[in-house]
Design a protein around this motif. Structure first.
Motif: not given
Lengths: 779, 81
Positions: A274-285
């Motif tokens: 089971k994988r997380p559906s939440v994506q975490v963004g990295d604006p600096f990238m």
């Protein structure tokens, strides 16, 4: 490939997985009876059968994953496509179009060698699950769409809708969404120049977070999302691929969708955990990715490019390969995909929605230079495959072939003509006009105005917009709370672009055809108010479940309204996005098409603001005021009532009004201009007073014989402008020659909003009511 | 008077851009032996009353509601004497 990282070292503890069978094409062909979790992946029996028919065998686990995301409603538009075809620009609408629907985002010629690309997209569901990250990655995704067209992103906007302002869950969702948008956009260094904020019980549990981005490029810089050139390299660059939002595009969300070989279903080619559906963004990238891409474009180092959004590698590879034409295929080695988590299966690698990734097609001769640019910006770039001439998308993993499909079969997806039916209750709704008692005069009118002004929908949005950087990059000319955002494009010629988004779920609930045209008309008018000429349209269609015939009718009507409206106005729809299944149980949201309009401003020094800035200026109402209160802010705020028919639409009148404002602005005749919409003249006057810091003295007789109608009717095609006394005659003549009704109703003066014979409200009192609402609700 | 420590970390599968930034800075500074960084938060709560299960249960409630975001983070609680 010098410099580009070779196959990743130490990929995985292979031993653990080799015990199980990889679900290769050969294995799939040999095990036709193996049960596959297509339902958990959101595919229907028919769709699964269709995939088996296309392939002549059962799909591998990786292929099943790929088809499931590509054929999801989100990626394939399978329910809306038959209707969206009506939006294709025709005839004169295409004159200024350099790329249209189907590309990542439409591109419009704005003159002087500049082209502009803009698009609005939904990130509704992720923003409900995890408001901060959901909204942040919504901004990141739309920015990459614009970047993939070859443009430098220059600004963002956000159209937000939430449940009741005082609901417990709104206190969780709204601050998170706003902080996510401000976090990502501010870190990225993109100004947020406007948008919308409104509240309605129908959005509780289904908030709408629609993000718009606009980018600017020179004509020659336009890029295409196609793979071409036998032997060209397929390069994945940006962030590593992790278990983020796997299957987010399809509807699986929470199910473990493949067992292992032991239970008789398919083995390690499936998603293991089971994988997380939440994506975490990295604006600096993302910032590095923007600068890196722009340098790659400038060096002519890419043949084709695609951003990775929903459905990640699956979507980018199939769309690039399918875009190249029938003979073009692609061979990809999934072992080469740089992973953040080595335990990912091929299916997960394909479906991962890890952020801040792009895919480019690069000629072998330029690969070294490409790698050097990426290295300069600290962006990891890896060749994961190459373009072939066999028309097949092939992917290998650990020595076996796990995908072998004709790419266009995944990219095109099914097309459904779902049943649609006008809901029976629609007539009842239309017949139930707002017959509530109306405040007659004086004190009750005053009270009604203050109640509207302090309502969450109409109150000052500064609590939100102050969290956004509106002026970074130094080209913002107008931003919220102005009617439209305005940006300078060229510092020498003062060429600029204006943008506005509008939508009104209440109007659309009453009549989706008219409601959509009213949203189009309002965005068009808002752009015009800055002095710009409206040129192009983008749209984000937020609706309930397409499996409900009533919702499909709303969608069809909305699209028809938009297509007809744009044809009348002579401006093209350049692209957009559809978000369906915005409903909880049987409760769908109001149909909520959000319409974005882009305009060109010839000289931003001649922009017009909404505030009453010039003392003693004459206040003029443009357009006709009729008794139109169906779906109005007054009915909603004062009585919680929704019924009747929305205001009439006259797009020819909108064109005349926009033409008048553009000419008058260019001639320097306007001290201010503000469109009339929610809350009518009453709210527009209050906003212009507060924005300009000046009061006004008003007579309503020439607007409408009934003071209430004059103040609160929401007739479309209207604006309130101010003109200096010495220019009033010239402006009146101009309005006459444009065929726009103009009524002088008063003067900018004093420090109160004074409606003669009715009431007087000091600006301090107006300000306290207007500004107090959101801080009281959200801190 | 008791002190409860609440340690909050992103769940292991959630992307941690800050941790990655610290990792690459570590390498730039010559700490090449650092192979992974995850960044979290630590709270020290001073609580009225004895250090017992009741205090811990309340602290857990607070952690779930305010200190951690259970959608993407996990937390652990402990007492210090």
């Amino acid at each position: 490939m010098d410099g580009l990282s070779e196959a990743r070292k130490g990929i995985a503890p292979r031993g653990a997985l080799e015990a199980r069978n990889t679900d290769t094409v050969e294995f799939a062909a040999a095990t036709p009876e193996a049960e596959q979790p297509f339902k958990e992946l959101g595919l229907t029996e028919d769709e699964y059968a269709k995939i088996r028919q296309i392939l002549g065998r059962r799909p591998t686990a990786a292929e099943l994953a790929l088809y499931s995301v590509m054929w999801s409603e989100h990626c394939s538009y399978k329910s809306s496509k038959v209707h969206l075809r009506n939006l294709a620009p025709r005839g004169a609408q295409t004159d200024k179009l350099l790329a249209g629907i189907g590309a990542n985002a439409g591109v419009v010629d704005i003159g002087q060698g500049y082209a502009v690309t803009f698009k609005i997209e939904s990130h509704n569901h992720p923003s409900f699950v995890e408001p901060h990250q959901g909204a942040a990655t919504g901004v990141g995704g739309i920015v990459r769409d614009i970047l993939a067209m070859g443009a430098r992103p220059v600004a963002v906007m956000d159209a937000l809708r939430f449940g009741p302002a005082d609901a417990h869950d709104t206190a969780r969702v709204l601050p998170g969404v706003v902080s996510g948008i401000s976090f990502y956009g501010n870190c990225l260094g993109l100004p947020n120049i406007g948008g919308e904020l409104s509240f309605d019980p129908c959005y509780a549990g289904n908030p709408l977070v629609n993000a718009l981005c606009v980018g600017v490029m020179r004509h020659a810089d336009l890029k295409a999302a196609v793979a071409s050139g036998l032997g060209n390299k397929v390069v994945l660059f940006g962030s590593r691929t992790g278990p983020d939002g796997v299957g987010g595009a399809s509807v699986l969300a929470s199910s473990t969708f493949a067992g292992d070989a032991e239970d008789g279903s398919v083995g390690s080619g499936g998603a293991a955990a089971k994988r997380p559906s939440v994506q975490v963004g990295d604006p600096f990238m993302e910032k590095l990715l923007i600068e890196c891409c722009l340098e790659l474009f400038a060096g002519d180092l890419v043949e084709g490019i695609q951003d990775l959004g929903a459905a990640g590698v699956a979507c980018a590879t199939t769309e690039l390969a399918a875009g190249g034409g029938a003979q073009v295929g692609m061979r990809v080695d999934l072992d080469l995909v740089p992973l953040r988590d080595p335990s990912l299966t091929p299916a997960e690698i394909l479906m991962s929605e890890s952020q801040e990734r792009m895919m480019a097609i690069v000629t072998p001769g330029k690969a070294g230079e490409f790698a050097a640019v990426c290295a300069k910006w600290d962006v990891e770039a890896t060749v994961i495959g190459e373009v072939t001439g066999d028309g097949v998308l092939t992917m290998t993993w650990r020595g076996g072939t796990v995908v072998s499909i004709p790419p266009e079969t995944a990219a095109d997806g099914p097309v459904y003509s779902r049943p649609l039916a006008r809901p029976a209750a629609q007539d009842e709704l239309a017949a139930d006009g707002p017959a509530m008692p109306r405040p007659g005069d004086g004190a009750p009118l005053r009270q009604a105005l203050l109640a509207l002004l302090g309502s969450a929908d109409l109150a000052d949005k500064a609590w939100v917009t102050q969290q956004y950087d509106a002026i970074v990059r130094g080209n913002t000319v107008l931003a919220m709370p102005e009617d439209g955002g305005l940006l300078r494009v060229d510092e020498d010629t003062h060429l600029g672009i204006a943008l506005a988004t509008d939508g009104n779920g209440r109007y659309c609930r009453l009549d989706p055809y008219l409601g959509t045209q009213l949203a189009l008309a309002e965005a068009y008018r808002n752009v015009a108010m800055t002095g710009a000429r409206p040129m192009a349209v983008t749209n984000c269609l937020n609706f309930g479940s397409p499996e409900d015939p009533g919702v499909m009718w709303q969608l069809a009507e909305a699209v028809r309204g938009l297509a007809d409206g744009c044809a009348t106005l002579g401006i093209p729809v350049t692209g957009g996005n559809v978000s369906l299944y915005n409903q909880t149980g049987q409760m769908a949201i109001h149909p909520t098409p959000v319409i974005g309009v882009l305009g060109v401003h010839d000289d931003v020094r001649r922009r017009v603001s909404a505030g009453f800035g010039a003392n003693e200026a004459t206040i003029i109402v443009l357009g006709e005021t009729r008794d139109e209160l169906g779906g109005s802010a007054w009915a909603h705020v004062a009585h919680g009532h929704l019924g009747g028919i929305p205001p009439a639409v006259d797009l020819a009148a909108e064109q005349r009004l926009a033409g008048l404002i553009a000419v008058a602005a260019a001639a320097g005749l306007l001290a201010s201009a503000h469109d009339l919409s929610d809350g009518g003249l009453a709210i527009a006057l209050a906003e212009s007073c507060l924005r300009g810091g000046n009061g006004c003295s008003i007579d309503l007789d020439d607007v409408s014989p009934q003071a209430f109608t004059a103040l609160f009717s929401e007739s479309a095609g209207r604006a309130v402008v101010t003109v200096r006394p010495e220019q009033a005659a010239e402006f009146a003549a101009l309005a006459h020659s444009h065929g726009v009704p103009a009524a002088a109703i008063g003067t900018v003066t004093g420090d109160s909003l004074q409606v003669n014979g009715q009431f007087d409200i000091p600006l301090d009192e107006l300000a306290a009511v207007w500004q107090g609402t959101l801080p009281a609700l959200f801190g | 008077m008791a002190r409860v420590i609440v340690d909050v970390m992103l769940k292991s599968e959630i992307h941690d851009p800050q941790g990655e930034a610290v990792l690459s800075a570590s390498h730039r500074l010559g700490f090449g032996n650092v192979t992974g960084v995850r960044q979290g938060k630590r709270f020290e709560l001073d609580i009225d009353g004895p250090a017992g299960d009741a205090a811990l249960a309340r602290a857990e409630e607070l952690a779930r509601e305010l200190l951690a975001n259970p959608v993407i983070e996990e937390f652990s609680l402990s007492f210090v004497e």
